[in-house]
Design a protein around this motif. Structure first.
Motif, PDB file in Angstrom:
ATOM      1  N   HIS A   6       0.850  -1.193   0.000  1.00 59.90           N
ATOM      2  CA  HIS A   6       0.000   0.000   0.000  1.00 59.90           C
ATOM      3  C   HIS A   6       0.881   1.235   0.000  1.00 59.90           C
ATOM      4  CE1 HIS A   6      -3.251   2.795   0.736  1.00 59.90           C
ATOM      5  NE2 HIS A   6      -2.555   3.293   1.754  1.00 59.90           N
ATOM      6  N   THR A  62       0.754   5.773  -1.323  1.00 58.58           N
ATOM      7  CA  THR A  62       0.066   6.876  -1.980  1.00 58.58           C
ATOM      8  C   THR A  62       1.043   7.557  -2.920  1.00 58.58           C
ATOM      9  OG1 THR A  62       0.627   8.410  -0.187  1.00 58.58           O
ATOM     10  CG2 THR A  62      -1.500   7.278  -0.056  1.00 58.58           C
ATOM     11  N   ALA A 109      -4.226   6.424  -4.436  1.00 57.82           N
ATOM     12  CA  ALA A 109      -4.029   5.221  -3.636  1.00 57.82           C
ATOM     13  C   ALA A 109      -3.426   4.148  -4.536  1.00 57.82           C
ATOM     14  CB  ALA A 109      -5.347   4.742  -3.052  1.00 57.82           C
ATOM     15  N   ASP A 117      -2.223   0.206  -4.581  1.00 61.74           N
ATOM     16  CA  ASP A 117      -2.330  -1.041  -3.830  1.00 61.74           C
ATOM     17  C   ASP A 117      -2.019  -2.241  -4.726  1.00 61.74           C
ATOM     18  OD1 ASP A 117      -3.587  -0.122  -1.161  1.00 61.74           O
ATOM     19  OD2 ASP A 117      -4.873   0.805  -2.667  1.00 61.74           O
TER      20      ASP A 117
END
Length: 367
Positions: A107, A109, A115, A117
């Motif tokens: 994960h 940013t 975002a 992932d």
């Protein structure tokens, strides 16, 4: 002339292998790569050069971001170091090394907005190989849609814009990969693998695109059971030209809907692994060359102490409107149990000259 310059770039990358061989003379077995790998290497390079184009240079650019904090901390040099749960992205041939179930998560940013992932599951096969199912997603959620209460009137004190809804802008890649161990030759282990990719991209309201493609990977290891070994990795990404089909209406009735093409490109990776007596440590050097409308270099080093703590550093080169080079670094914590199970927590930091620093965290669990 365009293909001539690209072929010179390929030759330059291949020469890197000879330089590394001279730096590590105990890897004399590198010459053994020639016979079994020559046809494969020439075929892949010819395929990529023959159908290379620049008509959609930045199409599905999210696929170039990389996954797994270990490889990212080493500058994105993961083509030869693909013996973990991130192999379906870096090089599916690395799945042929895996003999246990694995799951991985990442994960992050991007620039404080997107975002980013990734999740993957590895399932070993009885016939010396493994399959992998992965999902990569990059997106911005809850983007506000504004509108006027009375569309027929201009903006004013009694007719101010307000939020009337939200939408998400996302890029998704679903990966199904498999890798197999091939028969050894003169003490060298060979692995072959492939990845099928399903891409789905969504934009404003009902705007979306769907497409698919495939990657082909190859890995060879010299001295696999010795304290010093050399690994060569190759991956032909989007080998058969990945297509994206948008649902936007065509500009006129005589035209078809908009499509985009991801041209193929080649990744060549070399890694050396050295077992050291001091601190019962392992030292790894890795260098990747990405050949796509030019050449990008990615390299890094990893020092693992007591099979527990890993320290990493690298450099990451990106060729866009202008060539960008950035430093990367990271650490990793590895836990291994007598049963063969284990876990790894990794962190990577990369500094962008214009956008600042970014942080990546990833977790691997083996059972």
């Amino acid at each position: 002339m365009k293909y001539k310059s690209k072929f010179k770039s390929v030759l330059k990358s291949i020469k890197c292998a000879k330089v590394i061989q001279n730096l590590f003379p105990h890897f004399g077995t590198l010459a053994h790569f020639r016979d079994p790998c020559k046809l494969f290497l020439v075929s892949i390079i010819t395929l990529c050069l023959a159908i290379q184009s620049v008509d959609a240079k930045y199409t599905a650019d999210f696929l170039t971001l990389g996954v797994g904090a270990r490889a990212l901390a080493m500058g994105g040099a993961g083509t030869a170091l693909s013996d973990n749960a991130y192999a379906s992205y870096w090089n599916p041939a690395g799945l042929g090394h895996l003999t246990r179930y694995e799951v991985s998560f990442m994960h992050s940013t991007l620039n404080g907005q997107d975002a980013y992932d990734y999740v993957s599951y590895i399932h070993p096969l009885k016939d010396r190989g493994a399959i992998s199912v992965s999902w990569l997603r990059v997106g911005v959620d809850d983007i506000p849609i504004t509108g006027l209460p009375v569309t027929s009137r201009p903006v004013g004190a009694t007719n101010r814009p307000k939020v009337i809804g939200t939408f998400s802008s996302t890029d998704n890649a679903f990966l199904l990969a498999s890798g197999w161990a091939l028969p050894s030759f003169r003490g060298i282990d060979f692995h072959l693998g492939g990845t099928l990719k399903l891409l789905y991209m969504s934009g404003y309201r009902t705007t979306n695109a769907i497409g698919g493609g495939a990657d082909i990977g190859f890995v060879a290891n010299t001295n696999p059971e010795k304290p010093h070994r050399l690994t060569l990795g190759l991956q032909a990404s989007d080998a058969f030209r990945t297509k994206l089909y948008w649902n936007t209406p065509p500009p006129s009735a005589d035209l078809t809907s908009h499509t985009e093409t991801i041209p193929p490109h080649l990744k060549i990776g070399i890694a050396t692994t050295h077992a050291l007596r001091i601190f019962r440590s392992t030292l790894v050097f890795a260098l990747d060359s990405y050949i796509k409308d030019g050449v990008e270099l990615h390299g890094g080093a990893e020092w693992t102490l007591f099979d527990l703590l890993s320290l990493r550093i690298g450099f990451d080169e990106r060729k866009g409107i202008e060539r960008i080079r950035r430093l990367t670094a990271g650490v990793g914590l590895n836990l291994q149990f007598v049963t063969g199970a284990g876990a790894g927590l990794d962190y990577a930091f990369a500094n962008h000259p214009a956008l600042g620093g970014s942080h990546r965290m990833s977790l691997r669990i083996r059972f």
